[in-house]
Write a protein that holds these residues in place. Structure first.
Motif, PDB file in Angstrom:
ATOM      1  N   THR A  48       0.826  -1.207   0.000  1.00 25.18           N
ATOM      2  CA  THR A  48       0.000   0.000   0.000  1.00 25.18           C
ATOM      3  C   THR A  48       0.861   1.258   0.000  1.00 25.18           C
ATOM      4  OG1 THR A  48      -1.835  -1.136   1.086  1.00 25.18           O
ATOM      5  CG2 THR A  48      -1.773   1.268   1.286  1.00 25.18           C
ATOM      6  N   ALA A  49       1.938   1.251   0.778  1.00 23.41           N
ATOM      7  CA  ALA A  49       2.829   2.417   0.809  1.00 23.41           C
ATOM      8  C   ALA A  49       3.425   2.676  -0.569  1.00 23.41           C
ATOM      9  CB  ALA A  49       3.927   2.214   1.851  1.00 23.41           C
ATOM     10  N   ALA A  50       3.805   1.623  -1.274  1.00 28.42           N
ATOM     11  CA  ALA A  50       4.336   1.792  -2.631  1.00 28.42           C
ATOM     12  C   ALA A  50       3.268   2.373  -3.545  1.00 28.42           C
ATOM     13  CB  ALA A  50       4.835   0.452  -3.170  1.00 28.42           C
ATOM     14  N   PHE A  51       2.031   1.903  -3.399  1.00 23.02           N
ATOM     15  CA  PHE A  51       0.952   2.449  -4.219  1.00 23.02           C
ATOM     16  C   PHE A  51       0.691   3.915  -3.881  1.00 23.02           C
ATOM     17  CE2 PHE A  51      -3.608   3.186  -5.128  1.00 23.02           C
ATOM     18  CZ  PHE A  51      -3.495   3.178  -6.515  1.00 23.02           C
ATOM     19  N   GLU A  52       0.845   4.287  -2.626  1.00 24.70           N
ATOM     20  CA  GLU A  52       0.673   5.689  -2.250  1.00 24.70           C
ATOM     21  C   GLU A  52       1.707   6.575  -2.928  1.00 24.70           C
ATOM     22  OE1 GLU A  52       0.646   5.530   2.031  1.00 24.70           O
ATOM     23  OE2 GLU A  52      -1.440   4.848   2.088  1.00 24.70           O
ATOM     24  N   VAL A  53       2.904   6.048  -3.167  1.00 29.24           N
ATOM     25  CA  VAL A  53       3.912   6.800  -3.924  1.00 29.24           C
ATOM     26  C   VAL A  53       3.419   7.004  -5.361  1.00 29.24           C
ATOM     27  CG1 VAL A  53       6.285   6.796  -4.806  1.00 29.24           C
ATOM     28  CG2 VAL A  53       5.821   6.026  -2.464  1.00 29.24           C
ATOM     29  N   VAL A  54       2.805   5.967  -5.926  1.00 28.45           N
ATOM     30  CA  VAL A  54       2.235   6.090  -7.274  1.00 28.45           C
ATOM     31  C   VAL A  54       1.117   7.129  -7.272  1.00 28.45           C
ATOM     32  CG1 VAL A  54       0.948   4.865  -9.084  1.00 28.45           C
ATOM     33  CG2 VAL A  54       2.919   3.786  -7.990  1.00 28.45           C
ATOM     34  N   GLU A  55       0.298   7.140  -6.226  1.00 22.18           N
ATOM     35  CA  GLU A  55      -0.756   8.161  -6.115  1.00 22.18           C
ATOM     36  C   GLU A  55      -0.141   9.563  -6.109  1.00 22.18           C
ATOM     37  OE1 GLU A  55      -3.863   7.936  -6.457  1.00 22.18           O
ATOM     38  OE2 GLU A  55      -4.681   6.192  -5.454  1.00 22.18           O
ATOM     39  N   PHE A 116      -1.469   6.764 -18.766  1.00 19.66           N
ATOM     40  CA  PHE A 116      -0.981   6.383 -17.437  1.00 19.66           C
ATOM     41  C   PHE A 116      -2.116   5.790 -16.600  1.00 19.66           C
ATOM     42  CE2 PHE A 116      -0.271   7.404 -12.944  1.00 19.66           C
ATOM     43  CZ  PHE A 116       0.926   6.745 -12.726  1.00 19.66           C
ATOM     44  N   ASP A 117      -3.257   6.500 -16.558  1.00 19.36           N
ATOM     45  CA  ASP A 117      -4.394   6.027 -15.761  1.00 19.36           C
ATOM     46  C   ASP A 117      -4.887   4.661 -16.215  1.00 19.36           C
ATOM     47  OD1 ASP A 117      -4.474   8.167 -14.021  1.00 19.36           O
ATOM     48  OD2 ASP A 117      -6.222   9.112 -14.940  1.00 19.36           O
ATOM     49  N   ASP A 118      -4.997   4.474 -17.527  1.00 24.76           N
ATOM     50  CA  ASP A 118      -5.554   3.228 -18.064  1.00 24.76           C
ATOM     51  C   ASP A 118      -4.563   2.069 -18.032  1.00 24.76           C
ATOM     52  OD1 ASP A 118      -7.851   4.675 -18.571  1.00 24.76           O
ATOM     53  OD2 ASP A 118      -7.461   4.882 -20.721  1.00 24.76           O
ATOM     54  N   GLY A 119      -3.286   2.362 -17.917  1.00 22.69           N
ATOM     55  CA  GLY A 119      -2.261   1.323 -17.928  1.00 22.69           C
ATOM     56  C   GLY A 119      -1.678   1.060 -16.559  1.00 22.69           C
ATOM     57  N   TYR A 120      -0.542   1.665 -16.306  1.00 21.12           N
ATOM     58  CA  TYR A 120       0.217   1.403 -15.081  1.00 21.12           C
ATOM     59  C   TYR A 120      -0.594   1.663 -13.814  1.00 21.12           C
ATOM     60  CZ  TYR A 120       4.095   1.491 -11.780  1.00 21.12           C
ATOM     61  OH  TYR A 120       4.932   1.242 -10.720  1.00 21.12           O
ATOM     62  N   TYR A 121      -1.250   2.822 -13.755  1.00 23.13           N
ATOM     63  CA  TYR A 121      -1.981   3.179 -12.545  1.00 23.13           C
ATOM     64  C   TYR A 121      -3.088   2.163 -12.245  1.00 23.13           C
ATOM     65  CZ  TYR A 121      -4.933   5.686  -9.269  1.00 23.13           C
ATOM     66  OH  TYR A 121      -5.678   6.015  -8.181  1.00 23.13           O
ATOM     67  N   ARG A 122      -3.913   1.853 -13.251  1.00 20.77           N
ATOM     68  CA  ARG A 122      -5.017   0.910 -13.027  1.00 20.77           C
ATOM     69  C   ARG A 122      -4.487  -0.463 -12.630  1.00 20.77           C
ATOM     70  NH1 ARG A 122      -9.166   1.467 -17.093  1.00 20.77           N
ATOM     71  NH2 ARG A 122      -9.964   2.944 -15.598  1.00 20.77           N
TER      72      ARG A 122
END
Length: 165
Positions: A48-55, A116-122
């Motif tokens: 989750t922390a890694a995903f927060e960096v992506v956010e 970005f939203d449709d690929g890596y982020y999603r």
């Protein structure tokens, strides 16, 4: 969690207020399900922390999108003023070169954001959610809730586990 900290469980539904009341216990949504080890909670917290960096990066990408759009509009306005000030040739050259230009090959910033939203982020968002669902019953911020329990001063104003119920 420390041995001296209260160890509330998800079925803890007391609603009393005051010392030891509901505000002194984390809510069930932030407790690990029975049988989930601290090691799993910490590892899921790391995902989750890694995903927060992506956010955070996503926010910066949106800021980039907005700033480039703003710069393009401000440049167009400045070039209108430059032309009106007697230099239409300079304004026209700059306008043709920069205003409305792609920031990446074939892409304006809205297309970069969408890709970005449709690929890596999603993909990352879905993977983080699935990990929480598989390992901690979908609960969010379980690791942080444990950190809060270890670090807060129990019983002091401003150190409650959660708002009063």
């Amino acid at each position: 969690m420390t041995d001296d900290a209260p160890q509330p469980r998800p079925d803890d539904t007391h609603h009393d207020h005051g010392p030891g009341g509901s505000a002194e216990r984390p809510d069930a949504a932030h407790l690990p399900p029975d049988g989930v080890s601290d090691e799993v909670v910490e590892a899921v917290g790391g995902v989750t922390a890694a995903f927060e960096v992506v956010e955070h990066a996503r926010g910066m990408l949106y800021a980039f999108h907005r700033l480039i759009g703003r710069a393009d509009a401000e440049l167009a306005d400045a070039l209108d003023r430059l032309a009106a000030a007697g230099h239409p040739d300079v304004a026209d050259d700059l306008r043709a070169e920069v205003v409305g230009r792609n920031v990446l090959e074939g892409r304006w910033t809205f297309q970069v954001v969408e890709d970005f939203d449709d690929g890596y982020y999603r993909a990352f968002a879905d993977a983080e959610r699935r990990t929480r669902e598989r390992l901690v019953g979908g609960r969010r911020h379980v690791y942080e809730s444990q950190l809060k329990e270890r670090n807060r001063t129990h019983g002091r104003p401003g150190h409650e586990a959660r708002p009063e119920a």
